[in-house]
Structure formats: C-alpha cells, structure tokens
Motif scaffolding. Structure first.
Motif, short mmCIF file in Angstrom:
data_model
loop_
_atom_site.label_atom_id
_atom_site.label_comp_id
_atom_site.label_asym_id
_atom_site.label_seq_id
_atom_site.Cartn_x
_atom_site.Cartn_y
_atom_site.Cartn_z
N ASN A 38 36.89 -6.79 7.98
CA ASN A 38 37.69 -7.89 8.55
C ASN A 38 36.94 -9.20 8.45
O ASN A 38 35.70 -9.21 8.50
CB ASN A 38 38.01 -7.60 10.03
N TYR A 85 48.32 -4.99 11.50
CA TYR A 85 47.89 -6.33 11.12
C TYR A 85 47.99 -7.23 12.35
O TYR A 85 49.02 -7.25 13.04
CB TYR A 85 48.77 -6.88 10.01
N LEU A 89 42.73 -6.37 10.33
CA LEU A 89 43.35 -5.04 10.29
C LEU A 89 42.68 -4.11 11.29
O LEU A 89 41.46 -4.16 11.49
CB LEU A 89 43.19 -4.43 8.90
N VAL A 149 43.77 -13.25 9.48
CA VAL A 149 44.48 -11.98 9.63
C VAL A 149 43.46 -10.85 9.54
O VAL A 149 42.62 -10.83 8.63
CB VAL A 149 45.55 -11.79 8.55
#
Length: 333
Positions: A34, A304, A314, A312
């Motif tokens: 991320n 998400y 996950l 953004v």
C-alpha cells in the motif's frame, strides 16, 4: 479454502490477493505494498482516493475520485489487468445528461459502482445547491450517462444494492448538511425505475460509549454483498477526537428481503487509521471503504479504501471470518 456461508456472486480467481501475515489473528489485513494508487497515477492530480472498482472483461475497471491541482473534485475512469496497477484517464468523465434540462454538477466525488443485470451504475456525491446523491450509468466504461438525482440535497454515501428487492431498486444513503456534517445515520429507500424513490426506512445510527469509533456519524461503503447470513455491509464510522474526525471501517449484516433490519453489527472496527498513509495526508486519520471484490468460490474479499483523503489502499479478508467477527462482536439493540 471451503466456504462456510454461501455467497451470491461470481468466481473471481484473478482478483488481487495477498495471504494473511503470519501470526495475525485479525479478520482484515492490509496489502503490504500500500498504497496502490497515488497522485502519480494521473496527470494534474493532487490526490486520488475514495474510488470504486469492479470486474470488467478480463480485468478491472474503476471510477476514481481525482482532486486536481486546482482542488476541483471530479471522477475519472481507469482500467487495470490485476486490480493493483492502474491506468487512469488524464481528464474527468464527461457524463452525457439524459435530457437537456438536467442540472449540471458543480462537482463529483466518492463514487460507488455496482453492476445490476448488464449495466454498471455509478453513484456519487453530486454538487447541486450543496451535496446530494448523483446517479448515472455506463455499459462500456467509455460513455457515461447522468440521470436525475434520486434525492434532494443534502445527502451523501449513496450505495445501490446489486439486485432488486421485491422488484424495486434499493439504495442506502445518509442525509447530511451543506458542510462537513458532524452527524449522520444510514437510511434505506426503494425505486421501481431509478427516478421516483420512496419506502424510506431508518437502518442504523451512531453509537456512543459501547462503540465510540462510530459515535459521530456512519455511512455505507461498498455495495452490500449477498450471503446466506444476510447482506454483508462494509461501512465507515467516525468519532470526534481532540484532533478532529477519525474514520474507521466496520461491518454489519442486514436482512436479505428487508435490508433496513439490522441482524448483527460489529462493536469493534475492522480497520482504523494506523499506518502512515492513513494518518498523514490532506485529511489525516481516514480509512474510507468504497469498493470490494469478492470471489464467491473461496470467500476471498479485497477492500479498496481511501486513506487520509490522499491515496487508495487495499485490505484483504475472508467473508466467512468477517461474518463471524460481526456476530461475535455484535452490538445489542
């Protein structure tokens, strides 16, 4: 892995996935690489966050919130072969109004996308005399159409169910105000044609001392997932700290045919701002879920979420484990 609870949906063996870190017992874990989308993924982007992803053809398509370097809020389309590496358009989606008298949007943000039959519906926060619910659709992620707004301002966090309820389209939403909204509960409404809405029902509201992470306001996240135990709803909850709002992620189970009835609701959050990219950004301390990908065969779930209103990210989990977690930590009515 065998599935404990039946999931209504398709096989999705190509969805992004990363196994649970060794020794972790929590039902949701973050992707180790991320964030997956940053401002570097689109031209003239100040930030990209609170975005929607769905399976499309052999890969994935998305509708992304991109605040540009003029700090204008708008939506752009994007495509990915694996749900992690994205090519996002350089310009906003140019929605085609369904008729000439449809009011123009002052802004668009925080999209959700759901496929119903063969059409992809987009719901977003729409600027028209203040924030309200925007509604549109696309069949190919090339041409997008804007429909009439379902409700009057002020309203946010509109989320369509992936199938009709007793013959009607169904939506969760959160009436709000013109500002940053220091309150908010989740409501349910139905429509026979996506134009005229009624059957408004209260779903659930904030809690205080027994679940402080959702004491200021709550809002629906991704489209609910249909399971044999009910609709699995991933949602966000907000508390007010001495440093401002803190957004976290929780889950609930709603009745399949009467989704305004809450069967179970987690008292503990699934995910809260803890990593640097969740705590530091344009708006600190935000975990804001907007989309899920689910493989009905294995129960794998990819979530998400927008982090710190900047990127953004996950997270992953199994539907079975999240349902068990919601039941185990259930809030009493």
């Amino acid at each position: 892995m065998s599935v404990k609870y039946e999931i209504k949906g398709a096989s999705l063996s190509n969805m992004p996935w990363q196994d649970r870190p060794a020794g972790l017992e929590w039902p949701v874990w973050r992707y180790s690489k991320n964030p997956v989308v940053t401002r570097a993924d689109a031209k003239f982007a100040n930030s990209i966050f609170n975005s929607a992803v769905v399976p499309y053809k052999d890969g994935f398509a998305g509708v992304f919130r991109v605040d540009d370097t003029s700090r204008r809020m708008n939506l752009r389309r994007g495509f990915s072969p694996d749900g992690i590496n994205w090519k996002i358009a350089d310009t906003p989606i140019d929605f085609v109004p369904e008729h000439d008298e449809l009011p123009l949007s002052e802004y668009k943000y925080d999209a959700r996308v759901v496929k119903i039959d063969d059409r992809y519906y987009v719901v977003w926060c729409n600027g028209y005399n203040g924030p309200g619910i925007g509604l549109g659709y696309t069949d190919d992620f090339e041409t997008f159409y804007q429909m009439e707004s379902p409700f009057m301002p002020y309203n946010r966090n509109g989320v369509l169910f992936p199938r009709k309820i007793e013959g009607n389209f169904a939506m969760l939403h959160r009436p709000s105000d013109a500002g940053h909204t220091a309150f908010g509960n989740i409501f349910y409404s139905e429509s026979p044609d996506l134009r005229y809405w009624g059957k408004h029902r209260f779903v659930m509201g904030t809690r205080s001392s027994d679940s402080a992470w959702q004491s200021t306001k709550i809002g629906a996240g991704p489209a609910p997932i249909e399971t044999s135990e009910g609709w699995l709803l991933i949602y966000h909850g907000v508390l007010t700290s001495c440093n401002g709002f803190v957004y976290s992620m929780g889950a609930a189970l709603l009745d399949l045919e009467k989704p305004w009835k809450v069967l179970y609701r987690s008292s503990s959050y699934l995910l809260s701002p803890q990593e640097y990219y969740e705590c530091v950004g344009d708006v600190p301390n935000v975990v804001f879920p907007c989309a899920t990908l689910c493989d009905a065969d294995t129960g794998r779930l990819a979530i998400y979420y927008g982090a710190a209103d900047t990127v953004v990210a996950l997270a992953f989990g199994y539907v079975d484990e999240i349902i068990d977690f919601v039941k185990k930590t259930n809030l009493q009515a």
